[in-house]
Design a protein around this motif. Sequence first.
Motif, PDB file in Angstrom:
ATOM      1  N   PRO A   1       1.279  -8.266  -4.956  1.00  0.00           N
ATOM      2  CA  PRO A   1       1.595  -7.012  -4.313  1.00  0.00           C
ATOM      3  C   PRO A   1      -0.337  -6.916  -3.778  1.00  0.00           C
ATOM      4  CG  PRO A   1       2.147  -6.612  -6.346  1.00  0.00           C
ATOM      5  CD  PRO A   1       2.288  -8.461  -6.524  1.00  0.00           C
ATOM      6  N   TRP A   2      -0.398  -6.366  -3.056  1.00  0.00           N
ATOM      7  CA  TRP A   2      -1.953  -6.103  -3.190  1.00  0.00           C
ATOM      8  C   TRP A   2      -1.810  -4.405  -2.152  1.00  0.00           C
ATOM      9  CZ3 TRP A   2      -4.430  -5.349   1.983  1.00  0.00           C
ATOM     10  CH2 TRP A   2      -3.552  -5.542   2.967  1.00  0.00           C
ATOM     11  N   ASP A   3      -2.762  -3.772  -1.884  1.00  0.00           N
ATOM     12  CA  ASP A   3      -2.882  -2.299  -1.285  1.00  0.00           C
ATOM     13  C   ASP A   3      -3.976  -2.222  -1.321  1.00  0.00           C
ATOM     14  OD1 ASP A   3      -3.431  -1.771  -4.107  1.00  0.00           O
ATOM     15  OD2 ASP A   3      -2.133  -0.242  -5.169  1.00  0.00           O
ATOM     16  N   ARG A   4      -4.980  -2.468  -1.265  1.00  0.00           N
ATOM     17  CA  ARG A   4      -6.497  -2.020  -0.802  1.00  0.00           C
ATOM     18  C   ARG A   4      -6.867  -3.254   0.284  1.00  0.00           C
ATOM     19  NH1 ARG A   4     -10.927  -1.202  -5.093  1.00  0.00           N
ATOM     20  NH2 ARG A   4     -10.235  -3.396  -5.158  1.00  0.00           N
ATOM     21  N   GLN A   5      -7.122  -2.534   1.112  1.00  0.00           N
ATOM     22  CA  GLN A   5      -7.254  -4.104   2.542  1.00  0.00           C
ATOM     23  C   GLN A   5      -8.837  -4.893   2.304  1.00  0.00           C
ATOM     24  OE1 GLN A   5      -5.984  -4.056   5.526  1.00  0.00           O
ATOM     25  NE2 GLN A   5      -7.251  -6.381   6.330  1.00  0.00           N
ATOM     26  N   GLU A   6      -9.989  -4.859   1.212  1.00  0.00           N
ATOM     27  CA  GLU A   6     -10.877  -5.034   0.907  1.00  0.00           C
ATOM     28  C   GLU A   6     -10.313  -6.298  -0.113  1.00  0.00           C
ATOM     29  OE1 GLU A   6     -11.030  -1.186  -1.232  1.00  0.00           O
ATOM     30  OE2 GLU A   6     -10.813  -2.042   0.845  1.00  0.00           O
ATOM     31  N   ASP A   7      -9.681  -6.104  -0.789  1.00  0.00           N
ATOM     32  CA  ASP A   7      -8.667  -7.397  -1.431  1.00  0.00           C
ATOM     33  C   ASP A   7      -8.148  -7.890  -1.083  1.00  0.00           C
ATOM     34  OD1 ASP A   7     -10.141  -5.788  -4.246  1.00  0.00           O
ATOM     35  OD2 ASP A   7      -8.314  -4.426  -4.247  1.00  0.00           O
TER      36      ASP A   7
ATOM     37  N   HIS B   1       0.768  -1.019   0.289  1.00  0.00           N
ATOM     38  CA  HIS B   1      -0.179   0.320  -0.056  1.00  0.00           C
ATOM     39  C   HIS B   1       0.385   1.195   0.419  1.00  0.00           C
ATOM     40  CE1 HIS B   1      -2.541   2.544   0.661  1.00  0.00           C
ATOM     41  NE2 HIS B   1      -3.104   2.849   1.693  1.00  0.00           N
ATOM     42  N   SER B   2       1.823   1.162   1.324  1.00  0.00           N
ATOM     43  CA  SER B   2       2.695   2.623   0.725  1.00  0.00           C
ATOM     44  C   SER B   2       4.018   2.574  -0.291  1.00  0.00           C
ATOM     45  CB  SER B   2       3.186   2.513   2.350  1.00  0.00           C
ATOM     46  OG  SER B   2       4.325   1.367   2.594  1.00  0.00           O
ATOM     47  N   ARG B   3       4.749   3.367  -0.124  1.00  0.00           N
ATOM     48  CA  ARG B   3       5.948   3.451  -0.967  1.00  0.00           C
ATOM     49  C   ARG B   3       6.749   2.163  -0.615  1.00  0.00           C
ATOM     50  NH1 ARG B   3       8.847   8.695  -2.197  1.00  0.00           N
ATOM     51  NH2 ARG B   3       6.886   9.563  -3.398  1.00  0.00           N
ATOM     52  N   ARG B   4       6.843   1.948   0.789  1.00  0.00           N
ATOM     53  CA  ARG B   4       7.526   1.619   1.404  1.00  0.00           C
ATOM     54  C   ARG B   4       7.710   0.054   1.294  1.00  0.00           C
ATOM     55  NH1 ARG B   4       7.910  -0.700   6.744  1.00  0.00           N
ATOM     56  NH2 ARG B   4      10.103  -1.141   7.025  1.00  0.00           N
ATOM     57  N   GLY B   5       6.409  -0.500   1.664  1.00  0.00           N
ATOM     58  CA  GLY B   5       4.855  -1.549   1.117  1.00  0.00           C
ATOM     59  C   GLY B   5       6.432  -1.824   0.002  1.00  0.00           C
ATOM     60  N   ARG B   6       5.593  -0.515  -1.508  1.00  0.00           N
ATOM     61  CA  ARG B   6       6.131  -1.531  -3.611  1.00  0.00           C
ATOM     62  C   ARG B   6       7.204  -1.975  -2.706  1.00  0.00           C
ATOM     63  NH1 ARG B   6       3.425  -3.316  -6.967  1.00  0.00           N
ATOM     64  NH2 ARG B   6       1.845  -2.289  -6.728  1.00  0.00           N
TER      65      ARG B   6
ATOM     66  N   ALA C   1       3.952 -14.423   3.728  1.00  0.00           N
ATOM     67  CA  ALA C   1       2.897 -13.087   3.723  1.00  0.00           C
ATOM     68  C   ALA C   1       3.831 -12.361   4.632  1.00  0.00           C
ATOM     69  CB  ALA C   1       1.425 -13.421   4.612  1.00  0.00           C
ATOM     70  N   GLY C   2       3.314 -11.199   3.775  1.00  0.00           N
ATOM     71  CA  GLY C   2       4.730  -9.725   4.433  1.00  0.00           C
ATOM     72  C   GLY C   2       3.435  -8.475   4.224  1.00  0.00           C
ATOM     73  N   GLY C   3       4.024  -8.102   5.825  1.00  0.00           N
ATOM     74  CA  GLY C   3       3.091  -6.973   6.521  1.00  0.00           C
ATOM     75  C   GLY C   3       2.277  -6.686   7.695  1.00  0.00           C
ATOM     76  N   GLY C   4       1.953  -6.162   8.427  1.00  0.00           N
ATOM     77  CA  GLY C   4       1.566  -5.751   9.348  1.00  0.00           C
ATOM     78  C   GLY C   4       0.973  -7.355  10.530  1.00  0.00           C
ATOM     79  N   ASP C   5       0.763  -6.828  11.472  1.00  0.00           N
ATOM     80  CA  ASP C   5      -0.410  -7.890  11.714  1.00  0.00           C
ATOM     81  C   ASP C   5      -1.913  -8.318  11.402  1.00  0.00           C
ATOM     82  OD1 ASP C   5       1.379  -8.851  14.235  1.00  0.00           O
ATOM     83  OD2 ASP C   5       0.947  -7.127  15.070  1.00  0.00           O
TER      84      ASP C   5
END
Length: 309
Positions: free
Chosen positions: A51-57, A24-29, A75-79
């Motif tokens: 790579p996904w950037d919308r929570q609903e997806d 979702h963020s530039r850092r995430g990309r 899976a890469g991301g937060g909690d």
Amino acid sequence: MRTKEQLTDSIRRGRRAVLIVNAHSRRGRQLYETAHAQLTAAGFELLRAYPWDRQEDLETTIAAAIAEGPDLLVAGGGDGTISTAARLLAHRDIALGLLPLGTTNNFARTVGVPLDLAEAIATLTSGKVIDVDLGIAGDTLFTNHVGIGLSAEVMVAAPPALKRVTGRLAYPMTALALLTRHRPMHAVVRAQGRSHEYTTHQLYVANGGFHAGRPITADAHADDRLLVTYPVGGRTRWQLLRETARNAATGHRRTLHTDPFLATGEVLLETDRPARVEVDGEPAGHTPLRISLAANALRIMAPPGTPDH
């Protein structure tokens, strides 16, 4: 269903994986691209990378990844990302690989996965499959915690514009604003034939060993068949603030036998009025609520030597 040893061997030999990263963020990309490159360099055959950037997806994306038939879903991301992946992988013959890319990374801390990206990927290549417990709040599986009271009000009230500008700081800022008018609740926790009563602004039920990036107690973890129920402070707002600070500073020195912790396998929560509930940071209805455990429900890749009960 393969044994954990067989699944470990399949991952080490075949290296068949799918990758999902919150971009979702530039850092995430940037982290997605780095993770993709490092996994490929480590010899993984990435059946698909998302790579996904919308929570609903997110749930749809994870379901598509599972359909690829990997041995390992990375899976890469937060909690929030990790919790959703864990819920959809429960009781499956697929291991979850963690790339802790969030702010607090509570679940990764609980299961001992390194927070450094390169070290986390090394865990995927040389680690082993273990199984850990998941909590069940009503009919929702979770990795970390259930919050009742102020924290759930914050999840609903935090303005999207404030979250975009300040990130996670939006939550404590919103909490301080709400606290000026928040009423304490009277909660009854029924467990093992006994009732425990609390008057508090905030109650937690934790499956893992960390909250807000800090230990809850020195001996709480996600593979002990126990939920940890505890209030944060009492009736006054000052007690809530004081106990929040105390928990953050002393969690590593406290144990499950210390007040006010209640460690048990199942609890029924009732409150004097319907209180909002959040499960791993997502709004999830109101009390009353029954919370229990799904023992050994999730397979994950953990560092060599990690205890497995």
